[in-house]
Design an enzyme around this catalytic site. Structure first.
Site, PDB file in Angstrom:
ATOM      1  N   GLU A  13     -45.370  59.322 -46.993  1.00 54.94           N
ATOM      2  CA  GLU A  13     -44.964  61.040 -46.850  1.00 54.94           C
ATOM      3  C   GLU A  13     -44.579  61.368 -45.367  1.00 54.94           C
ATOM      4  O   GLU A  13     -43.430  61.399 -45.475  1.00 54.94           O
ATOM      5  CB  GLU A  13     -46.665  62.052 -46.472  1.00 54.94           C
ATOM      6  CG  GLU A  13     -47.502  61.342 -48.122  1.00 54.94           C
ATOM      7  CD  GLU A  13     -48.554  60.485 -47.534  1.00 54.94           C
ATOM      8  OE1 GLU A  13     -49.593  60.892 -47.679  1.00 54.94           O
ATOM      9  OE2 GLU A  13     -48.215  59.941 -46.609  1.00 54.94           O
ATOM     10  N   CYS A  44     -50.719  62.343 -41.486  1.00 56.41           N
ATOM     11  CA  CYS A  44     -49.092  62.545 -42.878  1.00 56.41           C
ATOM     12  C   CYS A  44     -49.974  64.338 -42.563  1.00 56.41           C
ATOM     13  O   CYS A  44     -48.274  65.085 -43.268  1.00 56.41           O
ATOM     14  CB  CYS A  44     -49.647  62.480 -44.133  1.00 56.41           C
ATOM     15  SG  CYS A  44     -49.227  60.302 -43.443  1.00 56.41           S
ATOM     16  N   CYS A  86     -53.480  61.575 -46.173  1.00 54.07           N
ATOM     17  CA  CYS A  86     -54.391  62.171 -44.595  1.00 54.07           C
ATOM     18  C   CYS A  86     -53.726  63.047 -43.820  1.00 54.07           C
ATOM     19  O   CYS A  86     -52.889  63.212 -43.890  1.00 54.07           O
ATOM     20  CB  CYS A  86     -54.473  60.092 -43.882  1.00 54.07           C
ATOM     21  SG  CYS A  86     -52.824  59.940 -43.021  1.00 54.07           S
ATOM     22  N   HIS A  97     -46.810  55.323 -43.427  1.00 55.86           N
ATOM     23  CA  HIS A  97     -47.534  55.824 -44.928  1.00 55.86           C
ATOM     24  C   HIS A  97     -45.904  56.063 -45.758  1.00 55.86           C
ATOM     25  O   HIS A  97     -45.245  57.088 -44.826  1.00 55.86           O
ATOM     26  CB  HIS A  97     -48.246  57.240 -44.984  1.00 55.86           C
ATOM     27  CG  HIS A  97     -49.742  56.943 -44.674  1.00 55.86           C
ATOM     28  ND1 HIS A  97     -50.910  57.600 -44.381  1.00 55.86           N
ATOM     29  CD2 HIS A  97     -50.536  55.587 -44.109  1.00 55.86           C
ATOM     30  CE1 HIS A  97     -51.832  57.271 -43.500  1.00 55.86           C
ATOM     31  NE2 HIS A  97     -51.021  55.473 -43.617  1.00 55.86           N
TER      32      HIS A  97
END
Length: 141
Positions: free
Chosen positions: A74, A103, A100, A72
């Site tokens: 992040e 993260c 999410c 992801h």
């Protein structure tokens, strides 16, 4: 005279636009996400969703499902700052889609104190976790 909240919102929108431009670097087809980590009005890291270094730049399998090893935005930004001489302690994360759960754990451990996001992800357990530990959340539409 411009108030501090209005000035901060203008900055937040500006950095979010930059994160949206950064998301365009993603090879993912289903969703392109960009992230910036900002500290003291300085961008200290950036990231977008995609495969790890050394992998082919294909995020989805033949059925259109995202591959399990795709990182992801992040996570990419946080691991990038970890490899640098910068510290993300007390920084702000700007991300095009809300984080999410996985993260959010990284955000907490990285010492990020503020998360500004544009689009709310359909699963909000990441936001719930961040709220629980007192990370400031700002939804800018």
């Amino acid at each position: 005279m411009i108030d501090l909240n209005e000035k901060q919102l203008k900055l937040d929108k500006r950095y979010l636009r930059m994160a949206q431009v950064w998301a365009e670097n993603s090879y993912c087809k289903r969703r392109k996400v960009g992230a910036l980590i900002v500290k003291d009005k300085m961008i200290i890291s950036d990231g977008y969703n995609g495969t790890p270094a050394g992998f082919e730049n294909i995020c989805e399998d033949e059925t259109g499902k995202t591959k399990a090893y795709v990182l992801h935005a992040e996570a990419n930004a946080i691991t990038k700052v970890a490899k640098s001489n910068n510290s993300s302690e007390n920084s702000t994360l700007y991300v095009t889609t809300s984080p999410c759960l996985e993260c959010s754990k990284l955000i907490i451990q990285a010492g990020i104190k503020r998360v500004v996001f544009a689009e709310k992800y359909r699963i909000e357990d990441g936001l719930d976790l961040l709220k629980r530990v007192g990370v400031e959340l700002v939804h800018v539409e």
